[in-house]
Design an enzyme around this catalytic site. Structure first.
Site, short mmCIF file in Angstrom:
data_model
loop_
_atom_site.label_atom_id
_atom_site.label_comp_id
_atom_site.label_asym_id
_atom_site.label_seq_id
_atom_site.Cartn_x
_atom_site.Cartn_y
_atom_site.Cartn_z
N GLY A 1 -4.61 -4.85 -4.70
CA GLY A 1 -5.50 -4.04 -5.25
C GLY A 1 -5.11 -2.61 -5.58
N HIS A 2 -5.60 -2.20 -6.61
CA HIS A 2 -5.31 -0.59 -6.77
C HIS A 2 -6.54 0.01 -7.45
CE1 HIS A 2 -3.33 -2.88 -10.14
NE2 HIS A 2 -4.08 -2.14 -10.83
N ARG B 1 -6.16 0.86 7.80
CA ARG B 1 -4.70 0.53 7.97
C ARG B 1 -4.09 1.01 9.17
NH1 ARG B 1 -4.13 2.57 1.80
NH2 ARG B 1 -4.68 0.55 1.00
N LYS C 1 0.12 4.76 -8.49
CA LYS C 1 0.17 5.87 -9.15
C LYS C 1 1.65 5.86 -9.94
CE LYS C 1 1.15 10.50 -8.33
NZ LYS C 1 1.05 11.83 -7.82
N ASP D 1 0.80 -1.15 0.05
CA ASP D 1 0.00 -0.10 -0.04
C ASP D 1 0.89 1.31 -0.09
OD1 ASP D 1 -2.28 -1.57 0.13
OD2 ASP D 1 -1.93 -1.76 2.52
N GLN E 1 1.97 -6.14 -2.99
CA GLN E 1 2.38 -5.83 -1.70
C GLN E 1 3.73 -5.41 -1.53
OE1 GLN E 1 1.39 -9.51 -2.93
NE2 GLN E 1 -0.60 -8.66 -2.49
N LYS F 1 2.90 10.35 -0.95
CA LYS F 1 2.11 10.94 0.03
C LYS F 1 2.50 11.79 1.21
CE LYS F 1 -2.00 7.85 0.17
NZ LYS F 1 -2.95 7.15 1.04
N THR G 1 2.81 -12.38 3.35
CA THR G 1 2.05 -12.90 2.41
C THR G 1 2.96 -14.13 2.01
OG1 THR G 1 0.68 -12.59 0.32
CG2 THR G 1 3.10 -11.62 0.39
N THR H 1 -7.96 -1.43 -0.45
CA THR H 1 -8.78 -1.70 -1.66
C THR H 1 -9.42 -2.95 -1.56
OG1 THR H 1 -6.77 -0.54 -2.69
CG2 THR H 1 -8.51 -1.37 -4.14
N THR I 1 -6.01 -11.51 3.76
CA THR I 1 -7.18 -11.05 3.02
C THR I 1 -8.31 -12.22 2.92
OG1 THR I 1 -6.02 -11.60 1.06
CG2 THR I 1 -5.70 -9.50 1.85
N LYS J 1 1.93 2.46 -5.07
CA LYS J 1 2.64 1.95 -6.06
C LYS J 1 1.70 2.16 -7.64
CE LYS J 1 3.17 -2.32 -4.47
NZ LYS J 1 2.60 -2.33 -3.09
P1 IMP Z 1 -2.62 -12.77 2.28
O1 IMP Z 1 -1.58 -12.32 1.13
O2 IMP Z 1 -4.17 -12.67 2.01
O3 IMP Z 1 -2.32 -14.24 2.71
O4 IMP Z 1 -2.64 -11.93 3.68
C1 IMP Z 1 -1.18 -12.09 4.41
C2 IMP Z 1 -0.42 -10.64 4.89
O5 IMP Z 1 -0.41 -9.82 3.80
C3 IMP Z 1 -1.72 -9.95 5.82
O6 IMP Z 1 -1.22 -9.36 6.64
C4 IMP Z 1 -2.35 -8.97 4.48
O7 IMP Z 1 -3.04 -7.91 5.34
C5 IMP Z 1 -1.16 -8.78 3.98
N1 IMP Z 1 -1.58 -8.10 2.47
C6 IMP Z 1 -1.72 -8.98 1.60
N2 IMP Z 1 -1.97 -8.48 0.32
C7 IMP Z 1 -1.64 -6.84 0.63
C8 IMP Z 1 -1.60 -5.69 0.01
O8 IMP Z 1 -2.02 -5.48 -1.23
N3 IMP Z 1 -1.54 -4.60 0.53
C9 IMP Z 1 -1.28 -4.58 1.95
N4 IMP Z 1 -1.21 -5.90 2.46
C10 IMP Z 1 -1.55 -7.05 2.02
#
Ligand code: IMP
Length: 439
Positions: free
Chosen positions: A35-36, A299, A13, A8, A218, A325, A233, A293, A123, A11
Site C-alpha cells: 500500500g502506498h 510498526r 516517494k 515500508d 514489501q 526519512k 510474505t 497503509t 495483512t 518506496k
Molecule cells: P502477507 O503478505 O499478508 O501474507 O503478510 C506476511 C508478512 O509480510 C507480515 O509480517 C506482514 O506484516 C508483512 N507485509 C506484507 N505486506 C507488507 C507491506 O507492504 N509492508 C510491510 N510489511 C508487509
C-alpha cells in the site's frame, strides 16, 4: 527498485521520483498487502495494487505475472481514480497473474487465528493462500477469468474443494459456488480491457529503448526465499523477482536501486534484533508516522541494521541506495547503528538465514553523534549538518554501496540527489575504480 529492509522503506516517494523518467512502471510481485499513499490535488489516495505511475498521463503501468490480483480491490482503485478524473487507460494486467478469491481471504484469516503463538501477522488479504494455490496448481489466473464457460467449470470444482477446507478444518460456513461465479464474471467484464501478455509488452518496450521501472513491493527481508522465513510474505520482493514476475530476462535489467529507511521498521511477527521496545522506539514511531497503509497497524521501530543492509546489497546486487526519512532522526542526541551481531557469544558480520539463529542474534552497536537540528530544508549534501553527513557516510561504507538519494520529508522537493540513480556507474565498476561511496 526494491525495498532493502522489511518493507515500508518509503518506496512510494522514490518510485514517484523515478517514474518521472520512466515510460513504463511495472509491479512484479505481491498483491493488495502492499500500500502506498499518494496526494492528488490535495486529496489523499491509498493505492494497493496500481502503481502510482498511473498519476502521470504518459506513463504506462503494468501489474505483472508474479503479482496476485484481488479484482474487487483493483476495481475499487480504478473507480476511485476515474472519479478523480485520472485516466486508467494506461493500466495493463498480466493474463498470467493469479487471482485472489474469497476463500483465500477467509483461509488467510482463519489460519492466522489457528496458528496462535505461531502466527505470522499477515495483512489478512489472502496473499499466502493465493500463492499457495499457484504452487499447488489449483489457482485461478486472469486468463481463466477471461473465459466465462471455463471459469464456471473450474470454480464449481475449486469452490467445493475449498469449502471442504473452510468447513472441516476451520468450522466456517461454505461459499456458494454460483454466487462466486456470478461475482467474478462481473469482475472479468470490467478488467478485460486491461488484460495483456506482460512479457511481450515489456520486451517490445525494451526493443524500442523505453525506460522501464520495476517496482518491488514489501522488502528483501520479507522475501519468501531470502527473508526471515517463516515470517515473510509469499512472493519474491528481491530484484531477481522482477525477472520471474514479468517474464523479462536478467540481461535486460540495467540497474538495481535499493531503498532503506535511516532506521528500521517491521510490521507483523518475527525477530527484529535492533527493535526498540522503549520510549526511543515510540519516538521513532511518532516522528516517522509509522502506521501501516494497508492495516493501520503500528510498526515496530528500531535502529538502522547494517547487517541486513549488507545482506540486501548482496541478495539484490544493489548499484546504489536511497536513504529515506533521515529527518526523523533530527532531534536525537546520539544515534546507534548495528554493525554486527553477537550470537551465543560469537561475533558475526553476515546475516544468518536460519531463523532460529537470527532470533538469537543481538546487535553490536556503534554510537554516532546526532545533529539535533532540522534537515527538512536541505537540498544538497552541503546543506546537511556535518553529523548527518557523517551518519550517511558511515552507512555507505558499512554496506559498501553508494547513496544516490537522500529523502528528508514526504514532499517531492525534500530530496537530495547525490548522484544520478539511473545513469550512475555500476557498483562493481565503482569499487574497481576505488571511488568514494558518497561525494
Ligand atoms: P502477507 O503478505 O499478508 O501474507 O503478510 C506476511 C508478512 O509480510 C507480515 O509480517 C506482514 O506484516 C508483512 N507485509 C506484507 N505486506 C507488507 C507491506 O507492504 N509492508 C510491510 N510489511 C508487509
Amino acid at each position: 527498485m526494491i525495498g532493502a529492509q522489511w518493507g515500508d522503506e518509503g518506496k512510494g516517494k522514490i518510485t514517484d521520483l523515478l517514474s518521472r523518467s520512466a515510460d513504463i512502471v511495472v509491479r512484479y510481485q505481491g498483491g493488495v498487502n502492499a500500500g502506498h499513499t499518494v496526494v492528488v490535488n490535495g486529496q489523499t489516495l491509498k493505492l494497493h495494487l496500481i502503481p502510482s505511475g498511473i498519476l502521470y498521463p504518459n506513463t504506462e503501468c503494468v501489474i505483472g505475472s508474479g503479482t496476485v490480483v484481488d479484482p474487487e480491490i483493483l476495481i475499487q482503485e480504478l473507480d476511485m481514480l476515474e472519479s478523480l478524473g485520472i485516466s486508467t487507460e494506461n493500466l495493463y494486467i498480466s493474463e498470467s497473474a493469479h487471482v485472489t478469491m474469497p476463500y483465500h481471504r477467509l483461509i488467510d484469516q482463519a489460519s492466522e487465528e489457528r496458528r496462535g503463538d505461531h502466527r505470522i501477522g499477515t495483512t489478512g488479504r489472502g496473499i499466502g493462500p493465493t500463492y499457495a494455490d499457484k504452487s499447488e496448481r489449483t489457482g485461478i489466473r486472469l486468463l481463466d477469468l477471461m473465459d466465462p464457460e471455463g471459469l464456471k467449470k473450474q470454480l464449481r470444482w475449486t469452490v467445493n474443494y475449498k469449502n471442504a477446507i473452510l468447513e472441516k478444518l476451520y468450522g466456517l460456513p461454505p461459499l456458494n459456488p454460483e454466487e462466486v461465479i456470478a461475482q467474478y464474471q462481473e469482475f472479468s467484464k470490467r478488467l478485460r480491457p486491461h488484460v495483456i501478455d506482460c512479457s511481450l509488452k515489456i520486451y517490445d518496450a525494451v526493443q524500442r529503448r523505453r525506460n522501464i521501472l520495476f517496482e518491488g513491493a514489501q522488502g528483501t527481508l520479507l522475501d519468501l526465499d531470502h527473508g526471515t522465513y517463516p515470517y515473510v510474505t509469499s512472493s519474491n520482493p528481491v530484484a531477481g523477482g522482477a525477472c520471474v514476475g514479468t517474464g523479462v530476462g536478467p540481461t535486460m535489467i540495467d540497474r538495481v536501486i535499493g531503498v532503506a529507511k535511516a532506521y528500521t521498521t517491521r510490521v507483523g511477527e518475527g525477530p527484529f534484533p535492533t527493535e526498540l521496545n522503549d520510549s526511543m522506539g515510540d519516538a521513532l514511531c511518532d516522528r516517522g508516522s509509522e502506521f501501516g497503509t494497508t492495516t493501520g497497524r503500528r510498526r515496530r521501530c528500531g535502529w538502522f541494521d547494517a547487517v541486513i543492509g549488507r545482506y540486501a546489497v548482496r541478495i539484490n546486487g544493489l548499484d546504489c541506495l536511497a536513504i529515506t526519512k533521515l529527518d526523523v532522526l533530527d532531534t536525537l542526541a546520539e544515534i546507534k547503528v548495528c554493525v554486527a551481531y553477537e550470537m551465543d557469544g560469537v561475533h558475526c558480520q553476515d546475516f544468518p538465514t536460519n531463523a532460529r539463529h537470527f532470533a538469537r542474534c543481538h546487535p553490536v552497536y556503534e554510537i554516532l553523534p546526532g545533529w539535533q537540528q532540522s534537515t527538512e530544508h536541505c537540498r544538497s549534501l552541503k546543506d546537511l549538518p556535518q553529523a548527518a553527513l557523517n551518519y550517511l557516510k558511515f552507512l555507505a561504507e558499512l554496506m559498501e554501496v553508494p547513496i544516490a538519494i537522500v529523502s528528508l520529508g514526504a514532499a517531492r522537493d525534500q530530496t537530495i540527489i547525490v548522484e544520478d540513480p539511473i545513469h550512475g556507474p555500476k557498483r562493481a565498476l565503482l569499487y574497481s575504480n576505488g571511488q568514494t561511496l558518497l561525494a
